[in-house]
Design a protein around this motif. Structure first.
Motif, short mmCIF file in Angstrom:
data_model
loop_
_atom_site.label_atom_id
_atom_site.label_comp_id
_atom_site.label_asym_id
_atom_site.label_seq_id
_atom_site.Cartn_x
_atom_site.Cartn_y
_atom_site.Cartn_z
N ALA A 48 0.83 -1.21 0.00
CA ALA A 48 0.00 0.00 0.00
C ALA A 48 0.87 1.26 0.00
CB ALA A 48 -0.93 0.00 1.21
N LYS A 49 1.95 1.22 0.76
CA LYS A 49 2.84 2.38 0.83
C LYS A 49 3.51 2.64 -0.52
CE LYS A 49 6.66 4.32 3.50
NZ LYS A 49 7.44 4.20 4.75
N LEU A 64 3.68 5.78 -5.60
CA LEU A 64 3.75 5.76 -7.06
C LEU A 64 2.59 6.55 -7.66
CD1 LEU A 64 4.73 2.02 -7.72
CD2 LEU A 64 6.10 4.03 -8.30
N CYS A 65 1.40 6.39 -7.08
CA CYS A 65 0.24 7.12 -7.57
C CYS A 65 0.38 8.63 -7.35
CB CYS A 65 -1.02 6.61 -6.89
SG CYS A 65 -1.54 4.96 -7.43
N ARG A 110 -5.72 14.08 -1.42
CA ARG A 110 -6.48 12.99 -2.03
C ARG A 110 -6.06 11.64 -1.44
NH1 ARG A 110 -8.20 12.75 -8.30
NH2 ARG A 110 -9.15 10.68 -8.35
N ALA A 111 -4.76 11.44 -1.28
CA ALA A 111 -4.27 10.18 -0.73
C ALA A 111 -4.80 9.97 0.69
CB ALA A 111 -2.75 10.15 -0.75
N VAL A 112 -4.70 11.00 1.51
CA VAL A 112 -5.19 10.89 2.89
C VAL A 112 -6.69 10.63 2.91
CG1 VAL A 112 -5.57 12.16 5.03
CG2 VAL A 112 -3.36 12.31 3.89
N ILE A 118 -1.97 6.00 8.04
CA ILE A 118 -1.81 6.96 6.94
C ILE A 118 -0.47 7.67 7.06
CG2 ILE A 118 -2.71 9.09 5.93
CD1 ILE A 118 -5.52 8.14 6.81
N ALA A 119 -0.12 8.06 8.26
CA ALA A 119 1.16 8.73 8.48
C ALA A 119 2.32 7.84 8.06
CB ALA A 119 1.29 9.11 9.95
N ASP A 120 2.21 6.55 8.35
CA ASP A 120 3.27 5.61 7.95
C ASP A 120 3.35 5.47 6.43
OD1 ASP A 120 3.94 5.12 10.58
OD2 ASP A 120 2.75 3.30 10.74
N VAL A 121 2.20 5.40 5.77
CA VAL A 121 2.18 5.24 4.32
C VAL A 121 2.80 6.45 3.63
CG1 VAL A 121 0.65 5.17 2.30
CG2 VAL A 121 0.21 3.67 4.25
N LEU A 122 2.44 7.65 4.08
CA LEU A 122 2.86 8.88 3.41
C LEU A 122 4.09 9.52 4.04
CD1 LEU A 122 -0.65 10.45 2.79
CD2 LEU A 122 0.76 9.18 1.18
#
Length: 291
Positions: free
Chosen positions: A53-54, A59-60, A114-116, A130-134
């Motif tokens: 997911a990260k 990439l998106c 948008r991602a969040v 979410i913080a970890d992903v971004l």
């Protein structure tokens, strides 16, 4: 390694499609994620789903930056690529977040917002996740989500049963096919709005069409343009909403998505850009081959 990736493929596509609004680009992003997965040291990855997911989300985000610039130059209204959702593409709980209306609203947001918003609203991620992903602080993730909600504002939602939506589609097809302007007007809400996306590659209205009378004439005009013995019309669930697939000599030429409460149509989106119909055409071919 491949089996582990495939377990997450459908969820990754669902995420990428919401982030990008393009099914073709979503597939490309998932494939790019697979290349990174193939080259990774898997013994160092504790949670494959979180890792994927990260990578995919970031990439998106890179793709969104260039996509926003392209969409500013787009000819006429921009609409997402339509996707069939009557197959096991989406769970019922997430279908609202795949609607055309929702995806268009997401265009108001910055890539980070948008991602969040998608991770939080469509996939129920916690702010820490979410913080970890971004790679943000949890406080920043909360701020971005709050800002995104403010930008999107209140939106009208419709939750009509499938059989009620189908009846509306049948009435729509009957009236449009007969050129029955009065019948169309009765079916359309007074404040209905229609958008058509030709992208400069198919004839379409360059601006939104508003009001029952104007939209009725717009629909009747499209029906007359594509009408004839070679016209095929099929009901389908598209982006979680009532939809119509129109084809001429077996080739899909336009897809309609209807926002309805089961009684009237409040919004109509027509995708005519052939590039944006390619993914749905592939879905139809896969469905036919599976029968």
């Amino acid at each position: 390694m491949v089996d582990e990736f495939e377990k997450h493929r459908s969820r990754m596509f669902a995420l990428a499609y919401r982030l990008l609004g393009s099914a073709v680009e979503a597939e490309d992003a998932v494939q790019d994620t697979y290349l990174r997965w193939s080259a990774a040291h898997h013994d160092e990855i504790r949670s494959p789903g979180a890792w994927l997911a990260k990578v995919l989300t970031n990439l998106c985000l890179n793709r969104l930056t260039s996509a926003r610039a392209r969409r500013e130059q787009y000819i006429g209204p921009w609409l997402p690529e339509p996707v069939l959702t009557d197959a096991p593409f989406e769970t019922a709980e997430r279908r609202d977040s795949i609607s055309m209306a929702f995806l268009v609203l997401l265009e108001r947001l910055t890539p980070a917002e948008r991602a969040v918003f998608v991770l939080r609203e469509a996939f129920s991620y916690g702010y820490r996740e979410i913080a970890d992903v971004l790679e943000l602080s949890e406080v920043n993730a909360r701020q971005l989500h709050r800002r995104a909600r403010q930008r999107i504002g209140d939106r009208r939602r419709f939750d009509a049963p499938a059989d009620a939506r189908r009846r509306v589609v049948e009435r729509f097809l009957d009236a449009a096919g007969d050129g029955d302007l009065a019948g169309l007007e009765r079916l359309l809400a007074a404040d209905v709005v229609a958008w058509s996306d030709g992208g400069g590659k198919a004839a379409a209205a360059r601006r939104a069409v508003s009001g029952a009378a104007h939209v009725a004439r717009f629909v009747a005009g499209l029906a007359a343009k594509f009408g004839g013995p070679s016209l095929g019309l099929a009901h389908a669930e598209i982006n979680g909403e009532a939809g119509v697939v129109a084809s001429v000599d077996g080739a899909v030429t336009v897809v309609f998505v209807l926002e309805t409460d089961g009684e009237q149509i409040f919004g109509l989106r027509a995708v005519l850009n052939p590039d944006k119909l390619a993914f749905l055409v592939g879905q139809l071919a896969d469905t036919k081959a599976a029968r």
